[in-house]
Design an enzyme around this catalytic site. Structure first.
Site, short mmCIF file in Angstrom:
data_model
loop_
_atom_site.label_atom_id
_atom_site.label_comp_id
_atom_site.label_asym_id
_atom_site.label_seq_id
_atom_site.Cartn_x
_atom_site.Cartn_y
_atom_site.Cartn_z
N LYS A 87 0.85 -1.18 0.00
CA LYS A 87 0.00 0.00 0.00
C LYS A 87 0.89 1.24 0.00
O LYS A 87 1.83 1.34 0.78
CB LYS A 87 -0.92 -0.01 1.23
N GLU A 115 -19.51 -5.32 11.07
CA GLU A 115 -20.44 -4.47 11.82
C GLU A 115 -21.48 -5.28 12.59
O GLU A 115 -21.81 -4.94 13.74
CB GLU A 115 -21.13 -3.49 10.87
N ARG A 130 -25.46 -1.48 8.22
CA ARG A 130 -25.16 -2.86 7.87
C ARG A 130 -25.46 -3.83 9.02
O ARG A 130 -25.36 -5.04 8.84
CB ARG A 130 -23.68 -2.97 7.46
#
Length: 588
Positions: free
Chosen positions: A246, A334, A362
């Site tokens: 990344k 979640e 969610r």
């Protein structure tokens, strides 16, 4: 070598290049992303990490006929630039410009809109099965998903179903050991073992009936293209495990991957971040939450903190650093975050479940079934409530009031400022008979000297902030500070009263009755959806007590608000100071 990117307007142009040109294109594409994001801001590290992968995918597959989905979409900048949006990429995330996430209406190359994680495999499988039902057996279907996102329950659901189909799908696992924060959990450890060659003999993806390939170097373009060409010829579900870095290509972004996920403005040559103002500023609401939680937890050993993969963004990191044994990053999960909080509450702990407003969507069933139905005292701290700015409609937290207000047992509140947030957090941890949701926005508050002694507040009570005798403005949350500014500007004398309602549920009914009896014109203001929101609650109560007053509701209209600077979006939604001012002035 001559410039290449300036001549690439679509993947068709890309496919005419030779291998040496592709390598040079990767260099140019990476630099183009750095140049734009350094000046315009946005998500940097994820897109830098998949430059070679992006080129290889569009080179190998016949997009847009072949379907390519980018999970979350943080890493899709290179994709956008190569698919006809290079000339307008400087409008990325700007008001009226292109979205920072893939968006179906924006381009035929954006096969599916993504802004929340872990949706790509399910959507891709739906497309692949639809293709088979329509006798299209040649179309390819590719999802690029990160190692943090694939650990989410929904991604596992997609993998589980895909493994018993003969669908023509390829899941590209972009493994960089990072989400926004470092990836967590047992799957991360497993993938690390795969990379180091110490994993157990059985491969988890092969056990799910996927043809597994990898891990391969995600920055080796010839290797990527060769492996993608091979996988194209294999039928059924396949998974390519790609190792990337990344922030690849910008040293600072590689060294500090959390900060450079979305770094703000920076020097494109050195990577150094722009220095922020040294003047004393009000704190971010997130930091007020995080520091207050530590303050409370140090005195109350029953307090625990939970966040689904957002410890830095939500400032739960403060508690994770100070009290690591009592603060948990549960990963992009979640539903699990809500129910584990319910389990902790059932056993006598005081869980602060810290979650972005749109991410709680969610886990709606868990809020109802596992928390509210059992009346468990979970303290939900909803970050990013209201309009969040450049992240746009996938992240605007404008529905929480409406979707929470209808749930029995659940208290809903929106503090005016940092001090009120601290006081409500303090009061909640003293002991509640049921759950509470405390919503607060992204960004800075309004008070520099915020770290004051905390006080117990009366639950369900509002306050009059300014006296008046003709018009009453009722606000909830930090948008009330705009009302304070407005009334100071228009200097209405004693005509306009202002009331703050930190509690949306339960409403302060006695205060409302007093307002109904004493004012001819009543206005409500909120930064949430008008349908089912705070104003709607006030109107419902007025109707229930048969109070015949006209109540003007200022809230988010029944449309999806686009991305852009928050003040611009307030105008777009008609909840800015000028919109309220125009309405008020007709009665003065």
């Amino acid at each position: 070598m001559k410039a290449i990117l300036e001549h690439i307007d679509s993947p068709k142009d890309l496919r005419t290049l030779n291998p040496e040109e592709l390598t040079h294109l990767a260099f140019e594409l990476r630099q183009f992303i750095i140049d734009i994001v350094s000046a315009k801001e946005g998500h940097l590290g994820a897109s830098l990490g998949v430059v070679e992968l992006t080129i290889a995918l569009h080179y190998t597959f016949n997009t847009p006929t072949d379907k390519l989905i980018w999970d979350v979409g943080h890493q899709a900048y290179g994709h956008k630039i190569l698919t006809g949006r290079k000339a307008i990429f400087d409008t990325n995330r700007q008001f009226g410009g292109i979205s920072g996430f893939p968006k179906m209406e924006e381009s035929e190359y954006d096969a599916f809109g993504t802004g929340h994680s872990s949706t790509s495999i399910s959507a891709l499988l739906g497309m692949a099965l639809a293709a088979r039902l329509q006798a299209n057996f040649t179309r390819q279907h590719i999802a690029v998903i990160g190692d943090a996102s694939i650990a989410s329950g929904m991604a596992f659901e997609g993998l589980n179903h895909a493994g018993v189909t003969n669908a023509n799908i390829l899941v590209v696992l972009n493994d960089n050991a990072m989400g926004i924060d470092p990836s967590v959990g047992a799957l991360k450890k497993y993938l690390t073992n795969v990379k180091t060659g110490t994993a157990k003999e059985e491969n988890i993806f092969e056990c799910l009936n996927f043809h597994y390939s990898g891990p391969v170097d995600g920055h080796n373009l010839p290797l990527l293209i060769s492996e993608l060409e091979r996988l194209k010829k294999i039928e059924g579900p396949k998974l390519l495990h790609v190792i990337t870095i990344k922030g690849k290509g910008l040293k600072k972004a590689e060294e500090n991957q959390v900060v450079y996920h979305a770094p703000g403005k920076f020097n494109k040559q050195t990577g150094e971040l722009e220095k922020s103002s040294t003047n004393a500023q009000p704190p971010k609401f997130q930091d007020v939450f995080g520091r207050t939680l530590v303050e409370l937890a140090l005195k109350n050993d029953k307090i625990v903190g939970l966040t689904p993969a957002m410890p830095t963004g939500s400032s739960m990191k403060f508690m994770m650093d100070a009290l690591p044994e009592r603060a948990y990053d549960v990963g992009i999960a979640e539903q699990h975050a809500v129910t584990i909080a319910a389990g902790m509450a059932a056993d006598g702990l005081i869980p602060f479940c810290n979650i972005y407003s749109t991410f709680l969507q969610r886990a709606y069933d868990q809020v109802i079934h596992d928390v509210a139905l059992q009346n468990l005292p979970v303290i939900f701290c909803l970050d990013r409530a209201g309009l969040v700015g450049e992240d746009g409609p996938t992240h605007h937290g404008v529905y929480d009031i409406a979707y929470l207000r209808c749930i029995p047992h659940l208290m809903v509140c929106s503090p005016l400022n940092e001090i009120e947030l601290r006081n409500i957090m303090y009061t909640a941890q003293l002991g509640l008979h049921g759950p509470i949701a405390i919503r607060y926005p992204r960004g800075r508050g309004s008070i520099v000297n915020w770290q004051q002694p905390m006080k117990k507040v009366a639950l369900g009570k509002g306050q009059q902030l300014r006296k008046g005798n003709h018009i009453a403005i009722l606000s909830t949350g930090p948008i009330g500070n705009n009302v304070i500014e407005l009334l100071n500007e228009i200097d209405s004398g004693s005509k306009i009263a202002h009331y703050n309602f930190p509690f949306i549920k339960p409403l302060d009914k006695e205060l409302l009755k007093d307002i109904f009896q004493n004012f001819d014109h009543i206005i409500t203001l909120e930064d949430g959806a008008a349908i089912g929101g705070f104003g709607s609650a006030v109107l419902d109560f007025a109707n229930n007590i048969e109070m015949n007053k006209i109540i003007k509701i200022f809230g988010i209209p029944d449309v999806f608000i686009p991305h852009g600077p928050t003040l611009e979006l307030y105008k777009e939604a008609g909840i800015d100071k000028m919109s309220v001012k125009k309405y008020v002035q007709q009665f003065l």
